[in-house]
Write a protein that holds these residues in place. Structure first.
Motif, PDB file in Angstrom:
ATOM      1  N   PRO A  88       0.847  -1.199   0.000  1.00  0.00           N
ATOM      2  CA  PRO A  88       0.000   0.000   0.000  1.00  0.00           C
ATOM      3  C   PRO A  88       0.878   1.243   0.000  1.00  0.00           C
ATOM      4  CG  PRO A  88      -0.674  -1.519   1.735  1.00  0.00           C
ATOM      5  CD  PRO A  88       0.569  -2.078   1.128  1.00  0.00           C
ATOM      6  N   ALA A  89       0.405   2.306  -0.634  1.00  0.00           N
ATOM      7  CA  ALA A  89       1.259   3.473  -0.888  1.00  0.00           C
ATOM      8  C   ALA A  89       1.924   3.999   0.380  1.00  0.00           C
ATOM      9  CB  ALA A  89       0.440   4.574  -1.547  1.00  0.00           C
ATOM     10  N   ARG A  90       1.194   4.025   1.509  1.00  0.00           N
ATOM     11  CA  ARG A  90       1.766   4.617   2.712  1.00  0.00           C
ATOM     12  C   ARG A  90       2.932   3.764   3.212  1.00  0.00           C
ATOM     13  NH1 ARG A  90      -2.382   4.804   7.023  1.00  0.00           N
ATOM     14  NH2 ARG A  90      -3.661   5.694   5.376  1.00  0.00           N
ATOM     15  N   TRP A  91       2.733   2.445   3.180  1.00  0.00           N
ATOM     16  CA  TRP A  91       3.797   1.553   3.618  1.00  0.00           C
ATOM     17  C   TRP A  91       5.002   1.649   2.693  1.00  0.00           C
ATOM     18  CZ3 TRP A  91       4.640  -0.134   8.109  1.00  0.00           C
ATOM     19  CH2 TRP A  91       3.577  -0.365   8.981  1.00  0.00           C
ATOM     20  N   VAL A 119       6.137   4.197   1.215  1.00  0.00           N
ATOM     21  CA  VAL A 119       6.946   5.368   1.586  1.00  0.00           C
ATOM     22  C   VAL A 119       7.778   5.050   2.818  1.00  0.00           C
ATOM     23  CG1 VAL A 119       6.824   7.733   2.421  1.00  0.00           C
ATOM     24  CG2 VAL A 119       5.356   6.999   0.548  1.00  0.00           C
ATOM     25  N   VAL A 120       7.141   4.411   3.809  1.00  0.00           N
ATOM     26  CA  VAL A 120       7.866   4.083   5.041  1.00  0.00           C
ATOM     27  C   VAL A 120       9.038   3.148   4.728  1.00  0.00           C
ATOM     28  CG1 VAL A 120       7.679   2.899   7.257  1.00  0.00           C
ATOM     29  CG2 VAL A 120       5.855   4.427   6.500  1.00  0.00           C
ATOM     30  N   SER A 161      10.584   2.761   1.893  1.00  0.00           N
ATOM     31  CA  SER A 161      11.604   3.483   1.130  1.00  0.00           C
ATOM     32  C   SER A 161      12.490   4.304   2.059  1.00  0.00           C
ATOM     33  CB  SER A 161      10.910   4.368   0.100  1.00  0.00           C
ATOM     34  OG  SER A 161      11.851   5.120  -0.587  1.00  0.00           O
ATOM     35  N   THR A 204      10.660   5.340  -5.140  1.00  0.00           N
ATOM     36  CA  THR A 204       9.652   4.288  -5.200  1.00  0.00           C
ATOM     37  C   THR A 204      10.333   2.938  -5.056  1.00  0.00           C
ATOM     38  OG1 THR A 204       8.458   5.657  -6.767  1.00  0.00           O
ATOM     39  CG2 THR A 204       7.744   3.379  -6.563  1.00  0.00           C
ATOM     40  N   ASN A 212       6.659  -1.485  -6.053  1.00  0.00           N
ATOM     41  CA  ASN A 212       5.551  -0.584  -6.366  1.00  0.00           C
ATOM     42  C   ASN A 212       5.756   0.183  -7.661  1.00  0.00           C
ATOM     43  OD1 ASN A 212       4.826  -1.342  -3.774  1.00  0.00           O
ATOM     44  ND2 ASN A 212       3.799   0.600  -3.413  1.00  0.00           N
TER      45      ASN A 212
END
Ligand SMILES: *[C@@H]1O[C@H](CO)[C@@H](O)[C@H](O)[C@H]1NC(C)=O
Ligand SMILES: *[C@@H]1O[C@H](CO)[C@@H](O)[C@H](O)[C@H]1NC(C)=O
Length: 430
Positions: free
Chosen positions: A208-211, A213-214, A216, A314, A318
């Motif tokens: 999921p996008a939020r994870w 980012v974390v 990364s 990214t 993803n």
């Protein structure tokens, strides 16, 4: 050159105290009370043969010589710290003062070839044989260290592939695992195939996008921490140990860590020369295992700098597209030779590391193991990050299943022949 041998002059009662010395670090009190005794043990060193013979090229060091910063002989590794400090500031205090720039000590010493070496000669001649053996054992372990680390290190092809997606992260990883896995000389490894689905590989699915980012951010933080560990470890080695071929200098171990950038650059250059952009296919479909993130294609149409930044941050699981979607490989002789040079440079880097780490004095056996473990920890962290990224790029075809995130062996009747073919290819590449 004549060097007087002080071990032979030890009388029997002094030998007895020499045997007791390993017990010293155990009790601080005993240590303090015994220290004057220990200093008295060592016989004085004869400084008479320290000058350069007439006609030799660098000659004697000038009496105004200033040793480069940071000064040597200030801090030691723990295993033999007490003994080395005793010797260095005890029986060898004249050469220590001379090294530190004391002009009266230098006048008393007379002309010497190098003040730094004169002090080391005194220490090495004074330390008892069991300590000398410990230093020898440590230098063998440290000399093997680059080779051991290279087994954990990244390969030239993997670094080049990661660089295409995430240049900054790949540079950080090459610094955190300085020993490169050298690969086979004169065998071209295709970086764009470094993400092939082998049996047993872990497949990383889109997050999921939020994870994402974390994860990364965590990758950069971990890579930076590994670099900090490497730099600190290498610098401490440089300062505490004395390199046999350059007594005054402290930067050599750090230089070894940083030189891995050169190999990285050669690998990336080789790939950059070999790839050609594919013609954009109208209406090209989204690749099968991608997360189907639409922003990436939007960004590409917008701003090239934004697109590069987005690709950098990214995680590959993803990422909507892969290098293979945009580029094809057309091998010219230059690209092939550059990768050979990269493999050769990795080998030379290993040889340099072996020569350098085995030539560091005053690192005991007990200190060498934590040093190796620290470099190994950094290499493992960067290896895990790399494998995570490569796992995100794996595309599994129709002929394989994925179970619990692990690529399964080839299935089906027709698959077996191809499996052998693939095995053959892999053997050739290894
Ligand atoms: C260094 O000094 C010694 C002692 O004064 C002298 O004998 C020797 O020739 C000198 N070496 C050189 C290379 O000048
Ligand atoms: C060096 O040690 C000796 C005794 O071992 C002492 O007499 C002398 O003063 C010391 N010199 C310096 C510069 O500390």
């Amino acid at each position: 050159m004549h060097i007087s041998c002080s071990f032979l002059s030890l009388s029997p009662p002094l030998l007895l105290t020499a045997k007791m010395r390993p017990l010293l670090p155990t009790a601080l009190l005993a240590l303090i009370s015994l220290t004057p005794l220990v200093q008295a043990d060592y016989s004085n060193y004869d400084y008479s043969n320290q000058f350069a013979p007439a006609g030799s090229s660098p000659g004697n060091q000038s009496i105004d010589y200033i040793a480069p910063w940071p000064p040597k002989y200030r801090s030691w590794y723990g295993a033999w710290r007490v003994q080395l400090e005793d010797i260095s500031s005890g029986v060898c205090n004249l050469s220590l003062a001379a090294y530190q720039g004391d002009t009266t000590a230098r006048a008393a010493l007379g002309p010497v070839r190098m003040y730094c070496w004169t002090h080391s000669n005194c220490i090495l001649q004074t330390i008892p044989p069991h300590m000398a053996q410990s230093l020898t054992g440590a230098s063998i372990l440290l000399g093997l260290m680059p080779t051991i680390l290279s087994l954990l290190g990244l390969s030239v092809a993997e670094m080049a592939l990661l660089h295409m997606h995430r240049p900054l992260l790949s540079v950080l990883l090459s610094l955190s695992a300085p020993a490169v896995y050298p690969g086979r000389f004169l065998i071209w490894e295709d970086p764009l195939r470094a993400n092939e689905s082998h049996t047993g590989a872990w497949v990383i699915r889109a997050f999921p996008a939020r994870w994402a980012v974390v994860i990364s951010i965590a990758q950069y933080v971990l890579a930076l921490a590994a670099i900090a560990l490497n730099v600190h470890n290498a610098w401490t080695m440089g300062v505490r140990a004395v390199l046999v071929w350059y007594c005054d200098a402290s930067y050599w171990p750090l230089l070894w860590v940083i030189l891995s950038i050169v190999i990285h650059t050669i690998a990336v250059l080789s790939l950059r020369i070999a790839i050609r952009p594919k013609r954009p296919q109208p209406n090209s479909s989204v690749p099968p295992n991608s997360g189907g993130i639409p922003e990436s294609s939007k960004a590409r149409s917008n701003n090239p700098i934004l697109a590069v930044l987005r690709s950098e941050f990214t995680i590959s699981a993803n990422s909507a597209t892969q290098v293979r979607d945009h580029y094809s490989v057309r091998l010219g002789p230059f690209a092939v030779v550059l990768q050979y040079i990269g493999a050769l440079a990795a080998l030379i880097h290993l040889i340099f590391g072996t020569a350098m780490f085995s030539s560091l004095l005053y690192i005991g056996n007990g200190d060498a193991i934590p040093i190796v473990l620290r470099f190994m920890a950094a290499a493992i962290v960067s290896r895990v990050i790399l494998q995570f990224e490569i796992g995100g790029m794996i595309r599994v075809g129709e002929d394989r299943a994925v179970w619990n995130g692990i690529v399964q062996p080839l299935i089906g009747h027709g698959g077996e022949g191809r499996g052998e073919e693939e095995g053959e290819r892999k053997r050739l590449r290894l």
